[in-house]
Design a protein around this motif. Structure first.
Motif, PDB file in Angstrom:
ATOM      1  N   VAL A   1      -4.309 -10.132  51.103  1.00 51.07           N
ATOM      2  CA  VAL A   1      -3.773  -9.804  52.430  1.00 51.07           C
ATOM      3  C   VAL A   1      -2.704  -8.735  52.280  1.00 51.07           C
ATOM      4  O   VAL A   1      -1.989  -8.698  51.277  1.00 51.07           O
ATOM      5  N   ILE A   2      -2.621  -7.896  53.288  1.00 52.81           N
ATOM      6  CA  ILE A   2      -1.527  -6.934  53.342  1.00 52.81           C
ATOM      7  C   ILE A   2      -0.386  -7.605  54.096  1.00 52.81           C
ATOM      8  O   ILE A   2      -0.564  -8.069  55.222  1.00 52.81           O
ATOM      9  N   LEU A   3       0.765  -7.712  53.435  1.00 54.90           N
ATOM     10  CA  LEU A   3       1.927  -8.338  54.090  1.00 54.90           C
ATOM     11  C   LEU A   3       2.591  -7.349  55.043  1.00 54.90           C
ATOM     12  O   LEU A   3       3.006  -7.725  56.141  1.00 54.90           O
TER      13      LEU A   3
ATOM     14  N   ALA B   1      -0.231   2.574  58.159  1.00 54.37           N
ATOM     15  CA  ALA B   1       0.762   3.600  57.823  1.00 54.37           C
ATOM     16  C   ALA B   1       0.584   4.031  56.364  1.00 54.37           C
ATOM     17  O   ALA B   1       0.865   5.183  56.000  1.00 54.37           O
ATOM     18  N   VAL B   2       0.075   3.117  55.523  1.00 53.82           N
ATOM     19  CA  VAL B   2      -0.111   3.415  54.096  1.00 53.82           C
ATOM     20  C   VAL B   2      -1.136   4.535  53.893  1.00 53.82           C
ATOM     21  O   VAL B   2      -1.056   5.298  52.929  1.00 53.82           O
ATOM     22  N   VAL B   3      -2.075   4.667  54.832  1.00 54.03           N
ATOM     23  CA  VAL B   3      -3.071   5.741  54.735  1.00 54.03           C
ATOM     24  C   VAL B   3      -2.380   7.102  54.892  1.00 54.03           C
ATOM     25  O   VAL B   3      -2.861   8.127  54.417  1.00 54.03           O
TER      26      VAL B   3
ATOM     27  N   HIS C   1     -16.926   2.448  52.137  1.00 59.08           N
ATOM     28  CA  HIS C   1     -16.645   1.443  53.161  1.00 59.08           C
ATOM     29  C   HIS C   1     -15.834   2.027  54.305  1.00 59.08           C
ATOM     30  O   HIS C   1     -16.043   1.697  55.442  1.00 59.08           O
ATOM     31  N   HIS C   2     -14.839   2.836  53.972  1.00 60.09           N
ATOM     32  CA  HIS C   2     -14.073   3.362  55.101  1.00 60.09           C
ATOM     33  C   HIS C   2     -13.425   4.724  54.908  1.00 60.09           C
ATOM     34  O   HIS C   2     -12.278   4.952  55.271  1.00 60.09           O
ATOM     35  N   GLY C   3     -14.203   5.656  54.398  1.00 62.04           N
ATOM     36  CA  GLY C   3     -13.844   7.068  54.517  1.00 62.04           C
ATOM     37  C   GLY C   3     -12.561   7.529  53.839  1.00 62.04           C
ATOM     38  O   GLY C   3     -12.610   8.253  52.848  1.00 62.04           O
ATOM     39  N   THR C   4     -11.404   7.098  54.375  1.00 63.49           N
ATOM     40  CA  THR C   4     -10.131   7.600  53.854  1.00 63.49           C
ATOM     41  C   THR C   4      -9.245   6.443  53.397  1.00 63.49           C
ATOM     42  O   THR C   4      -8.133   6.280  53.905  1.00 63.49           O
ATOM     43  N   PRO C   5      -9.701   5.631  52.456  1.00 64.26           N
ATOM     44  CA  PRO C   5      -8.900   4.468  52.068  1.00 64.26           C
ATOM     45  C   PRO C   5      -7.622   4.896  51.350  1.00 64.26           C
ATOM     46  O   PRO C   5      -7.601   5.919  50.665  1.00 64.26           O
ATOM     47  N   SER C   6      -6.579   4.094  51.515  1.00 71.57           N
ATOM     48  CA  SER C   6      -5.344   4.393  50.787  1.00 71.57           C
ATOM     49  C   SER C   6      -5.480   4.029  49.316  1.00 71.57           C
ATOM     50  O   SER C   6      -4.805   4.593  48.468  1.00 71.57           O
ATOM     51  N   GLY C   7      -6.343   3.046  49.025  1.00 70.17           N
ATOM     52  CA  GLY C   7      -6.471   2.570  47.638  1.00 70.17           C
ATOM     53  C   GLY C   7      -5.775   1.240  47.409  1.00 70.17           C
ATOM     54  O   GLY C   7      -5.848   0.679  46.314  1.00 70.17           O
ATOM     55  N   ILE C   8      -5.117   0.701  48.434  1.00 72.65           N
ATOM     56  CA  ILE C   8      -4.348  -0.535  48.213  1.00 72.65           C
ATOM     57  C   ILE C   8      -5.260  -1.737  47.945  1.00 72.65           C
ATOM     58  O   ILE C   8      -4.935  -2.589  47.127  1.00 72.65           O
ATOM     59  N   ASP C   9      -6.430  -1.784  48.595  1.00 67.34           N
ATOM     60  CA  ASP C   9      -7.302  -2.959  48.415  1.00 67.34           C
ATOM     61  C   ASP C   9      -7.791  -3.052  46.973  1.00 67.34           C
ATOM     62  O   ASP C   9      -7.709  -4.118  46.340  1.00 67.34           O
TER      63      ASP C   9
ATOM     64  N   PRO D   1     -15.020  -3.774  61.227  1.00 67.74           N
ATOM     65  CA  PRO D   1     -15.039  -2.870  60.074  1.00 67.74           C
ATOM     66  C   PRO D   1     -13.784  -1.995  60.038  1.00 67.74           C
ATOM     67  O   PRO D   1     -13.419  -1.383  61.050  1.00 67.74           O
ATOM     68  N   THR D   2     -13.135  -1.959  58.883  1.00 70.79           N
ATOM     69  CA  THR D   2     -11.899  -1.173  58.729  1.00 70.79           C
ATOM     70  C   THR D   2     -12.139   0.291  59.090  1.00 70.79           C
ATOM     71  O   THR D   2     -11.277   0.953  59.658  1.00 70.79           O
ATOM     72  N   ARG D   3     -13.342   0.779  58.742  1.00 72.71           N
ATOM     73  CA  ARG D   3     -13.663   2.188  58.995  1.00 72.71           C
ATOM     74  C   ARG D   3     -13.398   2.575  60.457  1.00 72.71           C
ATOM     75  O   ARG D   3     -12.857   3.639  60.748  1.00 72.71           O
TER      76      ARG D   3
ATOM     77  N   ALA E   1     -11.366   1.078  62.826  1.00 74.25           N
ATOM     78  CA  ALA E   1      -9.948   1.094  63.219  1.00 74.25           C
ATOM     79  C   ALA E   1      -9.237   2.291  62.586  1.00 74.25           C
ATOM     80  O   ALA E   1      -8.451   2.992  63.246  1.00 74.25           O
ATOM     81  N   VAL E   2      -9.549   2.558  61.302  1.00 69.79           N
ATOM     82  CA  VAL E   2      -8.907   3.686  60.618  1.00 69.79           C
ATOM     83  C   VAL E   2      -9.336   5.009  61.275  1.00 69.79           C
ATOM     84  O   VAL E   2      -8.514   5.900  61.504  1.00 69.79           O
ATOM     85  N   GLY E   3     -10.612   5.115  61.628  1.00 70.74           N
ATOM     86  CA  GLY E   3     -11.140   6.348  62.232  1.00 70.74           C
ATOM     87  C   GLY E   3     -10.549   6.590  63.615  1.00 70.74           C
ATOM     88  O   GLY E   3     -10.136   7.704  63.947  1.00 70.74           O
TER      89      GLY E   3
ATOM     90  N   SER F   1      -3.168  -8.597  59.881  1.00 70.13           N
ATOM     91  CA  SER F   1      -3.183  -8.142  58.484  1.00 70.13           C
ATOM     92  C   SER F   1      -4.494  -7.422  58.205  1.00 70.13           C
ATOM     93  O   SER F   1      -5.570  -7.926  58.494  1.00 70.13           O
ATOM     94  N   GLY F   2      -4.385  -6.204  57.656  1.00 71.08           N
ATOM     95  CA  GLY F   2      -5.593  -5.432  57.326  1.00 71.08           C
ATOM     96  C   GLY F   2      -5.898  -4.422  58.416  1.00 71.08           C
ATOM     97  O   GLY F   2      -4.989  -3.915  59.080  1.00 71.08           O
ATOM     98  N   GLY F   3      -7.163  -4.160  58.624  1.00 70.03           N
ATOM     99  CA  GLY F   3      -7.561  -3.109  59.561  1.00 70.03           C
ATOM    100  C   GLY F   3      -7.284  -3.438  61.014  1.00 70.03           C
ATOM    101  O   GLY F   3      -7.102  -2.570  61.838  1.00 70.03           O
TER     102      GLY F   3
HETATM  103  C1  MEV Z   1      -7.161  -2.124  54.842  1.00 67.56           C
HETATM  104  O1  MEV Z   1      -7.083  -3.307  54.075  1.00 67.56           O
HETATM  105  C2  MEV Z   1      -5.818  -1.493  54.979  1.00 67.56           C
HETATM  106  C3  MEV Z   1      -5.745  -0.209  55.772  1.00 67.56           C
HETATM  107  O2  MEV Z   1      -4.401   0.246  55.659  1.00 67.56           O
HETATM  108  C4  MEV Z   1      -6.689   0.839  55.247  1.00 67.56           C
HETATM  109  C5  MEV Z   1      -6.288   1.377  53.882  1.00 67.56           C
HETATM  110  O3  MEV Z   1      -5.170   1.182  53.429  1.00 67.56           O
HETATM  111  O4  MEV Z   1      -7.142   2.038  53.270  1.00 67.56           O
HETATM  112  C6  MEV Z   1      -6.051  -0.436  57.238  1.00 67.56           C
END
Ligand code: MEV
Length: 313
Positions: free
Chosen positions: A12-14, A19-21, A144-152, A191-193, A195-197, A275-277
């Protein structure tokens, strides 16, 4: 070659998703109550390079050469073979299973990739450094979602709490005092893609507004890091609430998430956020440990299809 298996946790993202993207920091922790698993068994009679893949949860039962080149499983396998310099792998069967809900913000895609990559390395009697595993999983995340930050891929690979900034070296996070969380699932797959898009489109139309929201989230994350490291966990409640407010302003919450967040707060949680997308998927609530079951029950009454209670250490 003996059968080999590997698993990877959910996450989970706390603080700090979305914003991390855009270069702000974020904090994420593994969730070991759910996991993805990959089991590889040799196919003795089959010709070399014959690779069978079974993933019953998604109705997949195919040979690798039947998958498209940009299929996430194919990309994870190709990345593992390349990193291990294996041109013609021995024949094997790969079976994938997972208890992590899909498209729910719990890192299911990254966990499946990491489990596959580690199982392949183990099956071939080799090992891959965490950085290599995470880098391959990152390539799959892009599908999975184009421009991921890499945190997952980072948190799922390393399996420990992380303080993360895109394209920077990983910073670990020392947890000064344990704290308990309840995860509540809206049951809505999102799908995260998407919300991020959508957020990217909004940001392009009005960068000033969104950049200031992202910066405000960055501030929250810095304060949360200090609170987690110093063991001042009570301070995290209002920070979760503030982060949820910023996510609402970004347009990535949903009525169902807001209902669960409100139910958590009303039943004694110290703070809560999606938490998440977002747009569906899961939310988290910070609780005093004795209140965890009460909050979990309140979430279920408010519509959560599943709850998980766990402690971050
Ligand atoms: C997805 O778990 C988290 C987002 O910030 C996307 C990302 O970091 O790639 C929504």
């Amino acid at each position: 070659m003996p059968a080999t298996s590997a698993s990877a946790p959910g996450k989970v993202i706390l603080f700090g998703e979305h914003a991390v993207v855009y270069g702000q920091p974020a904090i994420a922790v593994p969730v070991n109550q759910v996991s993805a698993k990959a089991i590889i068994t040799p196919l003795i009679a089959a010709s070399p390079a014959a690779i069978q893949i079974e993933a019953p949860a998604i109705g997949l039962d195919a040979n690798l050469d039947e998958l498209s080149a940009d299929d996430p499983i194919a990309v994870a396998l190709a990345g593992a073979f390349a990193a291990l310099s294996v041109e013609q792998p021995p024949a094997f069967k790969l079976r994938i299973s997972s208890t992590i809900p899909v498209a729910a913000g719990l890192g299911s895609g990254a966990a499946v990739s990491v489990a596959i990559i580690r199982a392949v390395a183990g099956f071939l009697g080799r090992s891959l450094a965490d950085k290599a595993v995470s880098d391959i999983a990152y390539e799959v995340e892009k599908l999975h979602h184009g421009t991921p930050s890499g945190i997952d891929n980072i948190v799922v690979t390393y399996g420990k709490p992380v303080y993360f900034i895109k394209n920077r070296q990983l910073d670990t996070l020392r947890v000064g005092a344990p704290f308990s969380l309840v995860i509540g699932d809206t049951g809505i797959s999102s799908p995260t893609r998407e919300a991020v898009g959508d957020l990217r489109t909004d940001w392009q139309a009005d960068p000033k507004t969104y950049d200031s929201l992202f910066a405000a989230v960055g501030e929250v994350v810095q304060q949360a890091r200090a609170a987690i490291e110093s063991g001042a966990t009570g301070a995290l409640g209002p920070l979760l609430d503030a982060n949820h407010g910023h996510l609402q302003a970004m347009g990535v919450s949903s009525p169902e998430l807001d209902v669960l967040v409100a139910a958590a707060r009303a039943s004694g949680a110290l703070g809560a956020k999606l938490s998440g997308g977002g747009r569906g998927g899961n939310m988290i609530a910070l609780v005093e440990e004795p209140d965890a079951d009460t909050v979990a029950l309140a979430l279920q009454s408010a519509g959560a299809t599943n709850t998980i209670v766990f402690t971050v250490r």
